[in-house]
Design an enzyme around this catalytic site. Sequence first.
Site, PDB file in Angstrom:
ATOM      1  N   ASN A  10       3.872 -10.737   8.873  1.00 24.79           N
ATOM      2  CA  ASN A  10       2.559  -9.869   8.416  1.00 24.79           C
ATOM      3  C   ASN A  10       1.322 -10.548   9.199  1.00 24.79           C
ATOM      4  O   ASN A  10       0.386  -9.575   9.813  1.00 24.79           O
ATOM      5  CB  ASN A  10       2.443  -9.850   7.136  1.00 24.79           C
ATOM      6  CG  ASN A  10       2.383 -11.330   6.426  1.00 24.79           C
ATOM      7  OD1 ASN A  10       3.398 -11.861   6.268  1.00 24.79           O
ATOM      8  ND2 ASN A  10       1.198 -11.604   5.739  1.00 24.79           N
ATOM      9  N   HIS A  42       7.918 -16.334   4.938  1.00 28.39           N
ATOM     10  CA  HIS A  42       6.937 -15.730   4.156  1.00 28.39           C
ATOM     11  C   HIS A  42       6.490 -16.750   3.047  1.00 28.39           C
ATOM     12  O   HIS A  42       5.060 -17.076   3.016  1.00 28.39           O
ATOM     13  CB  HIS A  42       7.334 -14.268   3.757  1.00 28.39           C
ATOM     14  CG  HIS A  42       6.207 -13.670   3.148  1.00 28.39           C
ATOM     15  ND1 HIS A  42       5.038 -13.206   3.756  1.00 28.39           N
ATOM     16  CD2 HIS A  42       6.151 -12.713   2.036  1.00 28.39           C
ATOM     17  CE1 HIS A  42       4.404 -12.514   3.192  1.00 28.39           C
ATOM     18  NE2 HIS A  42       4.939 -12.157   2.058  1.00 28.39           N
ATOM     19  N   ASP A  43       7.187 -16.908   2.097  1.00 27.02           N
ATOM     20  CA  ASP A  43       6.839 -17.931   1.228  1.00 27.02           C
ATOM     21  C   ASP A  43       6.831 -19.334   1.839  1.00 27.02           C
ATOM     22  O   ASP A  43       7.772 -19.690   2.644  1.00 27.02           O
ATOM     23  CB  ASP A  43       7.819 -17.943   0.067  1.00 27.02           C
ATOM     24  CG  ASP A  43       7.449 -16.980  -1.035  1.00 27.02           C
ATOM     25  OD1 ASP A  43       6.115 -17.010  -1.116  1.00 27.02           O
ATOM     26  OD2 ASP A  43       8.115 -16.558  -1.911  1.00 27.02           O
ATOM     27  N   HIS A  90       5.034 -15.487  -3.098  1.00 25.78           N
ATOM     28  CA  HIS A  90       5.109 -13.994  -3.001  1.00 25.78           C
ATOM     29  C   HIS A  90       5.857 -13.370  -3.949  1.00 25.78           C
ATOM     30  O   HIS A  90       6.138 -12.048  -4.049  1.00 25.78           O
ATOM     31  CB  HIS A  90       5.144 -13.765  -1.605  1.00 25.78           C
ATOM     32  CG  HIS A  90       4.198 -14.072  -0.594  1.00 25.78           C
ATOM     33  ND1 HIS A  90       4.290 -15.139  -0.032  1.00 25.78           N
ATOM     34  CD2 HIS A  90       2.872 -13.625  -0.376  1.00 25.78           C
ATOM     35  CE1 HIS A  90       3.006 -15.242   0.835  1.00 25.78           C
ATOM     36  NE2 HIS A  90       2.202 -14.204   0.487  1.00 25.78           N
ATOM     37  N   ASP A 145       5.294 -14.854  11.087  1.00 27.62           N
ATOM     38  CA  ASP A 145       4.190 -15.663  10.948  1.00 27.62           C
ATOM     39  C   ASP A 145       4.268 -16.684  12.066  1.00 27.62           C
ATOM     40  O   ASP A 145       3.924 -17.985  11.817  1.00 27.62           O
ATOM     41  CB  ASP A 145       4.031 -16.154   9.686  1.00 27.62           C
ATOM     42  CG  ASP A 145       3.480 -14.967   8.755  1.00 27.62           C
ATOM     43  OD1 ASP A 145       3.254 -13.990   9.222  1.00 27.62           O
ATOM     44  OD2 ASP A 145       3.134 -15.191   7.624  1.00 27.62           O
TER      45      ASP A 145
END
Length: 329
Positions: free
Chosen positions: A117, A246-247, A220, A79
């Site tokens: 993502n 991600h988190d 998540h 990300d």
Amino acid sequence: MAGLSSSVASLCCVLVVFFLSASAGFRRFEHPPKPDGSLSILVIGDWGRRGTYNQSEVAVQMGSTGEKLSIDFVVSTGDNFYENGLRGIHDPAFLYSFTDVYTAQSLQKQWYAVLGNHDYRGNAKAQLSTILRRIDRRWLCLRSYIVNTGTAEIFFVDTTPFVDKYFEKPKHHKYDWRGVLPREKYLKRLLKDLESALRLSVANWKIVIGHHTIRSIGHHGDTRELVTQILPMLEANNVDLYINGHDHCLQHISSNTSSMQFLTSGGGSKAWKGDYHDLNQDELKFYYDGQGFMSLQLNPTNAKIVFYDIAGKVLHSIKVSKQRYSVVM
């Protein structure tokens, strides 16, 4: 100026090795450790917001810590550019969110990155382009590859294509699946190459980097697809550390089925989500729902992992020994 010239020479050396060693399976890079066999790394994830949401403040502390530790390179857990990746190779967001933010001299080292993502929501191939490396020589992002440091082998894994919901329920998002479809064939090859690389590795330390969580109490939670498809492979091949983003938090979880440690460094900018999942308290060692980053110092027998907040304060420290394989906090 001499330090900058040395950094540039190091980056060029890494890229030359890349072209010489690209072959079947994961592409492989050689990044030598320090003369004493030690290695110092900073890890940052979920950051690219043009300096906002305290991204610039985190970058300042990374620069200070990087100088103290004399880091060898930086790892990005994905990300890299919000909200929807890069539009193309000439998207100014690359400069505004990367080059113009991480300006400290200590951060003018190689950056090894994976896609997240959000990166797939833009032009994913742009981040993989060699043209970006000409714009900023530090940048290196591929889908899956290996960095061999002698002290450790670091396996970067493209985790986004594993997640079913991005294909089955993408909502209003559009993903750039060029190079991934047909998905089943792509994942089969990726898993085969990862298993082979892990099995053949004789490194003192095996470290796997992916964007998505395997174990997490954050927003998540666990990524079901990675738990079923990748975790057994990591355990079977004695992987020491799995590091993800991600988190948007900092986190340390110990495995109850192996000696693996699960480390989240996803606090590069926007954070403070304010929710979490339940987890066995014996497994959860540390959780911080805020911005920050992580350092990793390695030698052939010992590792030290430290989590820092936006002010550079040490929040959590871990020592792992290969000699007796113990974890000390």
